[in-house]
Design an enzyme around this catalytic site. Structure first.
Site, short mmCIF file in Angstrom:
data_model
loop_
_atom_site.label_atom_id
_atom_site.label_comp_id
_atom_site.label_asym_id
_atom_site.label_seq_id
_atom_site.Cartn_x
_atom_site.Cartn_y
_atom_site.Cartn_z
N GLY A 184 8.71 15.42 -40.35
CA GLY A 184 8.61 14.93 -41.73
C GLY A 184 7.22 15.11 -42.32
O GLY A 184 6.86 14.45 -43.30
N ALA A 192 5.91 17.31 -44.13
CA ALA A 192 5.75 17.86 -45.48
C ALA A 192 6.27 16.90 -46.55
O ALA A 192 6.40 17.25 -47.71
CB ALA A 192 6.47 19.20 -45.59
N GLY A 193 6.58 15.67 -46.13
CA GLY A 193 7.07 14.67 -47.09
C GLY A 193 5.91 13.86 -47.65
O GLY A 193 4.74 14.15 -47.41
N PHE A 194 6.25 12.82 -48.39
CA PHE A 194 5.22 11.99 -49.03
C PHE A 194 4.27 11.38 -47.98
O PHE A 194 3.11 11.79 -47.86
CB PHE A 194 5.94 10.92 -49.88
CG PHE A 194 5.11 9.72 -50.21
CD1 PHE A 194 3.83 9.85 -50.74
CD2 PHE A 194 5.60 8.42 -49.99
CE1 PHE A 194 3.07 8.73 -51.04
CE2 PHE A 194 4.84 7.31 -50.30
CZ PHE A 194 3.58 7.46 -50.82
N ILE A 195 4.77 10.46 -47.18
CA ILE A 195 3.90 9.80 -46.19
C ILE A 195 3.47 10.79 -45.12
O ILE A 195 2.31 10.83 -44.70
CB ILE A 195 4.63 8.59 -45.55
CG1 ILE A 195 4.92 7.54 -46.62
CG2 ILE A 195 3.80 8.00 -44.41
CD1 ILE A 195 5.75 6.37 -46.14
N ASP A 203 9.63 -2.11 -43.03
CA ASP A 203 9.77 -3.58 -43.10
C ASP A 203 11.19 -3.97 -43.51
O ASP A 203 11.62 -5.09 -43.30
CB ASP A 203 8.75 -4.19 -44.06
CG ASP A 203 8.92 -3.75 -45.51
OD1 ASP A 203 9.69 -2.80 -45.77
OD2 ASP A 203 8.26 -4.34 -46.39
N GLU A 204 11.93 -2.98 -44.06
CA GLU A 204 13.28 -3.30 -44.52
C GLU A 204 14.24 -3.62 -43.37
O GLU A 204 15.31 -4.16 -43.60
CB GLU A 204 13.84 -2.15 -45.37
CG GLU A 204 13.07 -1.96 -46.66
CD GLU A 204 13.86 -1.24 -47.74
OE1 GLU A 204 15.09 -1.31 -47.71
OE2 GLU A 204 13.23 -0.60 -48.58
N TYR A 236 20.35 2.40 -45.65
CA TYR A 236 19.04 2.96 -45.28
C TYR A 236 18.40 2.10 -44.18
O TYR A 236 18.07 2.60 -43.09
CB TYR A 236 18.11 3.04 -46.50
CG TYR A 236 16.64 3.15 -46.12
CD1 TYR A 236 16.14 4.33 -45.57
CD2 TYR A 236 15.76 2.08 -46.27
CE1 TYR A 236 14.80 4.44 -45.18
CE2 TYR A 236 14.43 2.17 -45.89
CZ TYR A 236 13.96 3.35 -45.35
OH TYR A 236 12.64 3.44 -44.96
N1 LIG Z 1 8.05 5.31 -48.76
C1 LIG Z 1 7.86 4.09 -48.33
O1 LIG Z 1 7.45 3.20 -49.10
C2 LIG Z 1 8.13 3.74 -46.88
C3 LIG Z 1 7.85 2.44 -46.44
C4 LIG Z 1 8.06 2.12 -45.10
C5 LIG Z 1 8.52 3.07 -44.22
N2 LIG Z 1 8.80 4.32 -44.68
C6 LIG Z 1 9.26 5.33 -43.69
O2 LIG Z 1 8.29 6.37 -43.70
C7 LIG Z 1 8.91 7.61 -43.43
C8 LIG Z 1 8.56 8.62 -44.51
O3 LIG Z 1 8.97 8.13 -45.76
P1 LIG Z 1 8.66 8.94 -47.10
O4 LIG Z 1 8.67 7.95 -48.19
O5 LIG Z 1 7.51 9.80 -46.91
O6 LIG Z 1 9.98 9.82 -47.19
P2 LIG Z 1 10.22 11.16 -48.01
O7 LIG Z 1 11.67 11.10 -48.37
O8 LIG Z 1 9.23 11.34 -49.09
O9 LIG Z 1 9.96 12.32 -46.94
C9 LIG Z 1 10.80 12.50 -45.85
C10 LIG Z 1 10.48 13.84 -45.22
O10 LIG Z 1 11.39 14.04 -44.13
C11 LIG Z 1 11.98 15.33 -44.25
N3 LIG Z 1 13.35 15.25 -43.72
C12 LIG Z 1 14.40 14.58 -44.24
N4 LIG Z 1 15.49 14.77 -43.48
C13 LIG Z 1 15.12 15.57 -42.45
C14 LIG Z 1 15.79 16.09 -41.32
N5 LIG Z 1 17.10 15.87 -41.12
N6 LIG Z 1 15.11 16.86 -40.46
C15 LIG Z 1 13.80 17.13 -40.65
N7 LIG Z 1 13.10 16.66 -41.70
C16 LIG Z 1 13.75 15.88 -42.60
C17 LIG Z 1 11.98 15.65 -45.74
O11 LIG Z 1 12.04 17.05 -45.98
C18 LIG Z 1 10.65 15.04 -46.16
O12 LIG Z 1 9.60 15.94 -46.00
C19 LIG Z 1 10.41 7.33 -43.32
O13 LIG Z 1 10.74 7.22 -41.96
C20 LIG Z 1 10.58 5.99 -44.01
O14 LIG Z 1 11.67 5.28 -43.47
C21 LIG Z 1 8.62 4.68 -45.99
#
Ligand SMILES: NC(=O)c1ccc[n+]([C@@H]2O[C@H](COP(=O)([O-])OP(=O)(O)OC[C@H]3O[C@@H](n4cnc5c(N)ncnc54)[C@H](O)[C@@H]3O)[C@@H](O)[C@H]2O)c1
Length: 321
Positions: free
Chosen positions: A12, A14-17, A129-130, A152
């Site tokens: 993951g 290339a995603g946000f976090i 935290d959810e 989720y």
């Molecule tokens: N955004 C928040 O506020 C938040 C808070 C707490 C925890 N989280 C956790 O942090 C993590 C990242 O969250 P985010 O907000 O960056 O999510 P996001 O949706 O922005 O990014 C998710 C990334 O995972 C990749 N991805 C999705 N499905 C995939 C798969 N089947 N195989 C490979 N890659 C895949 C996507 O391409 C993307 O780059 C998650 O596990 C989420 O549960 C997020």
């Protein structure tokens, strides 16, 4: 520990976090090779990590986390694996819940098993935290039982339960991190802050679920990445809440963003049908990680103008779902 990590594998990334975490690990572990796996769904974008993709230390694999054959060999001789990949938007989880089980539970499980097979030394799993469910008053500590209330959070809790069971069967324990809401640049415009900003850029109203009084805590992606670095340096196992003290009602976040855009909230906030179930509040205690020396340094209100400027320049890069 600092330069002993020869190879780090991040899902993951290339995603946000994930992009913030990957950049932070690249900067902090200057000798490590970094393997990034990402399916590049609508939420992922290689441009988020363009600054590090050029490096010889970095390798990108486009793959689904469930497609283990595609990446298993890259886990050879890996010192650290971090699982961040997920379907992350609660609203989508009401529409296609099984996608969430597939990536967040089955995918996490498959990845973890592959890590075990390849004897990856340290594994860190990013949770949420959810998983605790709604907490109207008080604070959740790490030993509280999980009680998720939507597909989720249930898929995230399921992953934790599956992975934790391996401490009995394989004597393998990992680090699990439960974070509160994270804010920053690069978040797909579907969550409150990113949607509010992108809608106002397009002169469109901000949709607010229900009465907007739900409370969320906000931690910056940078502070979150620093928490992971500290945990990797200091711990091999354990569950850690990672949260901030800054909280706000959704409606007030929207009003604040309207103020920066000089838009009238009465005209630019539109109340919409509430979620099937919408947790009123989450709250986690970060005492455990704070004892290791971690503190959040940033603040959402101070960071919002910078984030808005980023979206003004970059909002066109987000793919349409
Ligand atoms: N955004 C928040 O506020 C938040 C808070 C707490 C925890 N989280 C956790 O942090 C993590 C990242 O969250 P985010 O907000 O960056 O999510 P996001 O949706 O922005 O990014 C998710 C990334 O995972 C990749 N991805 C999705 N499905 C995939 C798969 N089947 N195989 C490979 N890659 C895949 C996507 O391409 C993307 O780059 C998650 O596990 C989420 O549960 C997020």
């Amino acid at each position: 520990m600092k330069n002993k990590l020869k190879k780090i594998f991040i899902t993951g990334g290339a995603g946000f976090i994930g992009s913030h975490v990957t950049e932070a690990f690249f900067k902090n572990f200057t000798k490590s090779k970094i393997i990034i796996l990402d399916k590049l769904t609508y939420a992922g974008n290689k441009s988020f990590i363009s600054s590090i993709l050029k490096s010889k230390r970095v390798r990108f694999i486009k793959s689904d986390i469930n497609d283990t054959k595609k990446y298993t060999n890259f886990l050879n001789n890996c010192d650290l694996a971090i699982n961040i990949a997920a379907e992350s938007h609660v609203d989508n989880s009401f529409i296609s819940p099984l996608n969430f089980t597939k990536t967040n539970s089955l995918g996490a499980h498959a990845f973890f098993l592959e890590c075990i097979k390849k004897k990856v030394k340290k594994i860190l799993h990013v949770s949420s935290d959810e998983v605790y469910g709604e907490k109207v008053t008080g604070t959740c500590f790490e030993n509280q039982l999980v009680n998720p209330t939507n597909p989720y959070s249930a898929s995230k809790a399921a992953a934790e339960i599956l992975i934790n069971s391996y401490k009995y069967t394989y004597k393998k324990e990992i680090i699990i991190v439960r974070a509160n809401n994270i804010y920053g640049i690069r978040q797909y415009p579907e969550k409150l802050i990113s949607t509010s900003i992108v809608n106002l850029i397009h002169n469109k109203p901000i949709p607010i679920h229900g009465n907007g009084k739900n409370i969320r805590y906000y931690l910056s992606a940078e502070d979150f990445a620093n928490a992971l670095i500290l945990l990797v340096k200091k711990r091999d196992k354990g569950t850690f809440n990672v949260g901030s003290n800054f909280f706000e009602q959704n409606i007030n976040i929207a009003k604040h963003i309207c103020k920066i855009f000089k838009k009238n909230p009465k005209k630019f906030i539109k109340f919409t049908k509430d979620r099937l179930y919408n947790d009123k509040r989450y709250s986690v205690s970060s005492k455990k990680i704070k004892k290791l020396g971690w503190r959040p340094k940033r603040n959402l209100i101070k960071d919002l103008p910078m984030i808005i400027e980023w979206y003004k320049r970059n909002h066109k890069i987000f793919k349409k779902i």
